[in-house]
Design an enzyme around this catalytic site. Structure first.
Site, PDB file in Angstrom:
ATOM      1  N   HIS A 129     -14.340   7.530 -11.032  1.00  0.00           N
ATOM      2  CA  HIS A 129     -14.385   8.648 -11.945  1.00  0.00           C
ATOM      3  C   HIS A 129     -13.153   9.712 -11.204  1.00  0.00           C
ATOM      4  O   HIS A 129     -13.527  10.595 -10.633  1.00  0.00           O
ATOM      5  CB  HIS A 129     -15.475   9.003 -11.897  1.00  0.00           C
ATOM      6  CG  HIS A 129     -16.085  10.275 -13.008  1.00  0.00           C
ATOM      7  ND1 HIS A 129     -14.922  10.693 -13.806  1.00  0.00           N
ATOM      8  CD2 HIS A 129     -17.012  10.952 -13.199  1.00  0.00           C
ATOM      9  CE1 HIS A 129     -15.574  11.464 -14.520  1.00  0.00           C
ATOM     10  NE2 HIS A 129     -16.588  11.699 -14.493  1.00  0.00           N
ATOM     11  N   GLN A 132     -13.372  13.511 -12.123  1.00  0.00           N
ATOM     12  CA  GLN A 132     -14.308  14.325 -11.381  1.00  0.00           C
ATOM     13  C   GLN A 132     -13.899  14.865 -10.184  1.00  0.00           C
ATOM     14  O   GLN A 132     -14.272  16.112  -9.510  1.00  0.00           O
ATOM     15  CB  GLN A 132     -15.645  13.344 -11.195  1.00  0.00           C
ATOM     16  CG  GLN A 132     -16.533  13.991 -10.624  1.00  0.00           C
ATOM     17  CD  GLN A 132     -17.259  15.147 -11.151  1.00  0.00           C
ATOM     18  OE1 GLN A 132     -17.745  15.216 -12.394  1.00  0.00           O
ATOM     19  NE2 GLN A 132     -17.667  16.293 -10.737  1.00  0.00           N
ATOM     20  N   ASP A 222     -25.165  12.209  -6.305  1.00  0.00           N
ATOM     21  CA  ASP A 222     -25.124  11.820  -7.500  1.00  0.00           C
ATOM     22  C   ASP A 222     -26.477  10.829  -8.148  1.00  0.00           C
ATOM     23  O   ASP A 222     -27.124  10.415  -7.158  1.00  0.00           O
ATOM     24  CB  ASP A 222     -23.686  11.217  -7.892  1.00  0.00           C
ATOM     25  CG  ASP A 222     -23.687  10.585  -9.528  1.00  0.00           C
ATOM     26  OD1 ASP A 222     -24.244  11.101 -10.285  1.00  0.00           O
ATOM     27  OD2 ASP A 222     -22.782   9.731  -9.453  1.00  0.00           O
ATOM     28  N   CYS A 262     -22.083  15.861  -9.468  1.00  0.00           N
ATOM     29  CA  CYS A 262     -21.072  15.881 -10.544  1.00  0.00           C
ATOM     30  C   CYS A 262     -21.663  16.104 -11.868  1.00  0.00           C
ATOM     31  O   CYS A 262     -20.939  16.551 -12.774  1.00  0.00           O
ATOM     32  CB  CYS A 262     -20.405  14.504 -10.557  1.00  0.00           C
ATOM     33  SG  CYS A 262     -21.536  13.035 -10.828  1.00  0.00           S
ATOM     34  N   ARG A 290     -13.797  21.149 -13.949  1.00  0.00           N
ATOM     35  CA  ARG A 290     -13.484  20.017 -14.770  1.00  0.00           C
ATOM     36  C   ARG A 290     -12.060  20.419 -15.729  1.00  0.00           C
ATOM     37  O   ARG A 290     -11.297  19.582 -15.979  1.00  0.00           O
ATOM     38  CB  ARG A 290     -14.402  19.551 -15.334  1.00  0.00           C
ATOM     39  CG  ARG A 290     -15.635  18.661 -14.450  1.00  0.00           C
ATOM     40  CD  ARG A 290     -14.813  17.366 -13.759  1.00  0.00           C
ATOM     41  NE  ARG A 290     -14.328  16.581 -14.499  1.00  0.00           N
ATOM     42  CZ  ARG A 290     -14.907  15.592 -15.376  1.00  0.00           C
ATOM     43  NH1 ARG A 290     -16.394  15.552 -14.924  1.00  0.00           N
ATOM     44  NH2 ARG A 290     -14.488  14.675 -16.126  1.00  0.00           N
TER      45      ARG A 290
HETATM   46  N1   CP Z   1     -19.597  14.689 -14.515  1.00  0.00           N
HETATM   47  C1   CP Z   1     -19.470  14.154 -15.965  1.00  0.00           C
HETATM   48  O1   CP Z   1     -18.376  13.472 -16.107  1.00  0.00           O
HETATM   49  O2   CP Z   1     -20.133  14.445 -16.753  1.00  0.00           O
HETATM   50  P1   CP Z   1     -20.229  13.787 -18.181  1.00  0.00           P
HETATM   51  O3   CP Z   1     -20.807  12.571 -18.065  1.00  0.00           O
HETATM   52  O4   CP Z   1     -21.103  14.779 -18.919  1.00  0.00           O
HETATM   53  O5   CP Z   1     -18.915  13.803 -18.901  1.00  0.00           O
HETATM   54  N1  NVA Z   2     -22.144   7.905 -11.517  1.00  0.00           N
HETATM   55  C1  NVA Z   2     -22.666   8.615 -12.597  1.00  0.00           C
HETATM   56  C2  NVA Z   2     -21.548   9.706 -13.204  1.00  0.00           C
HETATM   57  C3  NVA Z   2     -21.878  10.429 -14.282  1.00  0.00           C
HETATM   58  C4  NVA Z   2     -20.812  11.421 -14.565  1.00  0.00           C
HETATM   59  C5  NVA Z   2     -22.421   7.442 -13.822  1.00  0.00           C
HETATM   60  O1  NVA Z   2     -21.593   6.682 -13.842  1.00  0.00           O
HETATM   61  O2  NVA Z   2     -23.310   7.237 -14.661  1.00  0.00           O
END
Ligand code: CP
Ligand code: NVA
Length: 303
Positions: A129, A132, A222, A262, A290
């Site tokens: 990600h 993020q 997270d 996040c 973000r």
């Molecule tokens: N942190 C993040 O990526 O949030 P969303 O899943 O809402 O995009």
């Molecule tokens: N680790 C989480 C992050 C969400 C922004 C997921 O992948 O669902």
């Protein structure tokens, strides 16, 4: 073709420069003075999973920089179902100037990028990600002035968010400590990738979360079960029960240490309500950042 898939091809200097650009864009935004640098540009967002922050911050960023965006949900995209990923990428990348992809498998993002005629941004895959990590390091830069030498203690799952944060840490010279239960830490393949790409950072794993936070400037967590792992929720709840960020854990971290997440968060699981809402929590500064970090990314890839 420049893409933003995993941070591997970015240097620490690139990241720091992008964050400085993001700070300028954030200041200009606060004065109502973002210039229409992306006028005429179109951003396509193709999402296989739900999103608030990533989707809306990218769409708002495009609007504020004079461009436009369009959102395609999985129901309409049918990536790999209605037509192959390769065919989809070769068609859509002639209509839009960049694509943000949110996928189940990281391989989908990589394959899409191989065939796309425009920049591709990873808006979250099961493995990484990176957007993020940009927003998070912008937040760290604002709070601490410099990320170099800072310590991020990540308490929880060694997941997509953790991998991208660890990689970015390695590049900008921050220390990253992962505290995950056995079986949920980083795999060897990732550790090899980290070793090859980190120039200045330091990565370690610490099974005991109370030890992990002792030198932390940031305590990060997270969700215990990410999108796509819904079938493992109960089992993971048991595995992670001693890995909650709560007042007892935060007490052991240095007094200046901040709490980061996040989002979205599951209060009562990976974090308690008091820590989430407490004065050491910077989670909404992160969420806001973000958009500013992604504006700088769009400028970097499109201007
Ligand atoms: N942190 C993040 O990526 O949030 P969303 O899943 O809402 O995009
Ligand atoms: N680790 C989480 C992050 C969400 C922004 C997921 O992948 O669902």
């Amino acid at each position: 073709m420049k893409h933003f898939l995993d941070l591997l091809d970015w240097t620490g200097e690139d990241i720091v420069q992008l964050l400085k650009n993001a700070l300028k864009l954030k200041k200009a935004h606060a004065r109502g003075k973002n210039k229409p640098i992306l006028q005429g540009k179109v951003l396509g967002l193709i999402f296989e999973k739900p999103s608030l922050r990533t989707r809306v911050s990218f769409q708002a960023a495009m609007a504020q920089l004079g461009g436009t965006s369009l959102f395609i949900s999985q129901a309409d995209a049918g990536l790999g179902k209605r037509e192959s990923i390769a065919d989809y990428a070769r068609a859509i990348s002639q209509y839009v100037d960049a694509v943000v992809l949110r996928t189940f498998q990281h391989a989908t993002v990589e394959q899409f990028a191989r065939f796309a005629a425009c920049p591709v941004i990873n808006g979250l895959s099961d493995y990484y990600h990176p957007c993020q990590a940009l927003g998070d390091f912008l937040t760290i830069l604002e709070i601490f002035g410099d990320a170099k030498g800072k310590t991020i203690a990540f308490v929880g799952d060694g997941n997509n968010v953790a991998r991208s944060l660890a990689l970015a840490s390695g590049k900008v010279g921050a220390r990253f400590v992962l505290s995950a239960p056995k079986g949920f830490g980083f795999d060897q393949a990732f550790l090899d990738v980290y070793q090859q790409s980190a120039v200045n950072g330091h990565l370690s794993e610490q099974l005991d979360p109370f030890q992990a936070v002792l030198d932390a400037d940031v305590v990060y967590t997270d969700v215990w079960a990410s999108m796509g792992q819904e079938g493992e929720v109960d089992e993971r709840r048991k595995s992670f029960e001693h890995y909650q960020v709560n007042a007892d854990l935060m007490k052991l971290a240095p007094a200046h240490a901040k709490f980061m997440h996040c989002l979205p968060a599951h209060r009562g699981e990976e974090v308690t309500e008091d820590v989430f809402e407490g004065d050491r929590s910077v989670v909404f500064q992160q969420a806001g950042n973000r958009m500013h970090a992604q504006k700088a990314l769009l400028q970097w890839l499109l201007e």
